[in-house]
Design a protein around this motif. Sequence first.
Motif, PDB file in Angstrom:
ATOM      1  N   THR A   1     -72.939 -39.713 -14.646  1.00  0.00           N
ATOM      2  CA  THR A   1     -73.698 -38.904 -15.602  1.00  0.00           C
ATOM      3  C   THR A   1     -73.162 -39.089 -17.012  1.00  0.00           C
ATOM      4  O   THR A   1     -73.929 -39.275 -17.969  1.00  0.00           O
ATOM      5  N   LYS A   2     -71.843 -39.049 -17.152  1.00  0.00           N
ATOM      6  CA  LYS A   2     -71.212 -39.209 -18.468  1.00  0.00           C
ATOM      7  C   LYS A   2     -71.527 -40.564 -19.070  1.00  0.00           C
ATOM      8  O   LYS A   2     -71.775 -40.676 -20.279  1.00  0.00           O
ATOM      9  N   ARG A   3     -71.558 -41.607 -18.217  1.00  0.00           N
ATOM     10  CA  ARG A   3     -71.769 -42.967 -18.709  1.00  0.00           C
ATOM     11  C   ARG A   3     -73.231 -43.403 -18.617  1.00  0.00           C
ATOM     12  O   ARG A   3     -73.566 -44.529 -18.983  1.00  0.00           O
ATOM     13  N   LYS A   4     -74.093 -42.510 -18.127  1.00  0.00           N
ATOM     14  CA  LYS A   4     -75.539 -42.744 -18.029  1.00  0.00           C
ATOM     15  C   LYS A   4     -75.837 -44.037 -17.268  1.00  0.00           C
ATOM     16  O   LYS A   4     -76.518 -44.939 -17.765  1.00  0.00           O
ATOM     17  N   LEU A   5     -75.325 -44.112 -16.041  1.00  0.00           N
ATOM     18  CA  LEU A   5     -75.451 -45.315 -15.226  1.00  0.00           C
ATOM     19  C   LEU A   5     -76.402 -45.085 -14.058  1.00  0.00           C
ATOM     20  O   LEU A   5     -76.526 -43.964 -13.543  1.00  0.00           O
ATOM     21  N   PRO A   6     -77.070 -46.161 -13.592  1.00  0.00           N
ATOM     22  CA  PRO A   6     -78.033 -46.049 -12.486  1.00  0.00           C
ATOM     23  C   PRO A   6     -77.316 -45.995 -11.132  1.00  0.00           C
ATOM     24  O   PRO A   6     -77.261 -46.990 -10.406  1.00  0.00           O
ATOM     25  N   VAL A   7     -76.749 -44.835 -10.810  1.00  0.00           N
ATOM     26  CA  VAL A   7     -75.992 -44.654  -9.576  1.00  0.00           C
ATOM     27  C   VAL A   7     -76.513 -43.426  -8.852  1.00  0.00           C
ATOM     28  O   VAL A   7     -76.557 -42.331  -9.421  1.00  0.00           O
TER      29      VAL A   7
END
Length: 247
Positions: free
Chosen positions: A83-89
């Motif tokens: 969430t902090k790094r705005k990644l597609p996980v």
Amino acid sequence: MAWYHSYFKGLPQVAWKLHQDEEYTDFEVDFLRDVLELKKGNQVLDILSGYGRHALPLAEAGCKMTCIDISAEYCDELSNAKTKRKLPVEVLCGDVLETDFGQGKFDAAYCLGNSLSFFPRADMLRFFTKIAGSVKPGGHVALHTENLAESILPNFQARNWMPVGDDIYYLAENEYRPEEGCIEAQQTFISGSEKVTHTVYQYIYTLAEISAMLESVGLKVVGTFGNLEADPFVLGDEQLYLVAVRK
């Protein structure tokens, strides 16, 4: 309930993370990109993902990651990081044997971190069946273990210990049960006045057994390596990296 349902919390969880080498993890990520033939936009399954040490850099490289792990603490840490790094996980928290992560959805899958010994033979076949069913035909799968019979048994240690970081000590008493192909281990973690002991069951397979099970569920083994330089696995190697392709 299997031992690993309650193992990965508190001191064991902290010790596992402290034991990981960031530089070596970077090498493993490069290895995965290569052997899984990953491309930007690929859907990739990280099985028993922990806190996402492989998944996060792969997501930063453009892969769409689905991660599954049984540790609520690790899943929370991974969720906060993505969430902090705005990644597609996407993070799935639960037992991999009981969790639905989709059929034929993924371009590739991997399970690194020495987790294959968690499962007795019937569950191992279920585990491999779920992995095979999740990957598209032609998709690659990478597996890692340090508990292969060819690695463990030639120099079996009944007792061992090591420091983990600056504050934790790990001790183990191991008994090999040949009739079950299993090591029963009493693992103890000590940090200051805190002491945690778990009974752990590590199921030991030969490379031939692993390969036969994978073949039976539709995964063709295309490489067995003793290190990240892709040297062929031989008797006595401390670890195995295996690569298979979905038929």
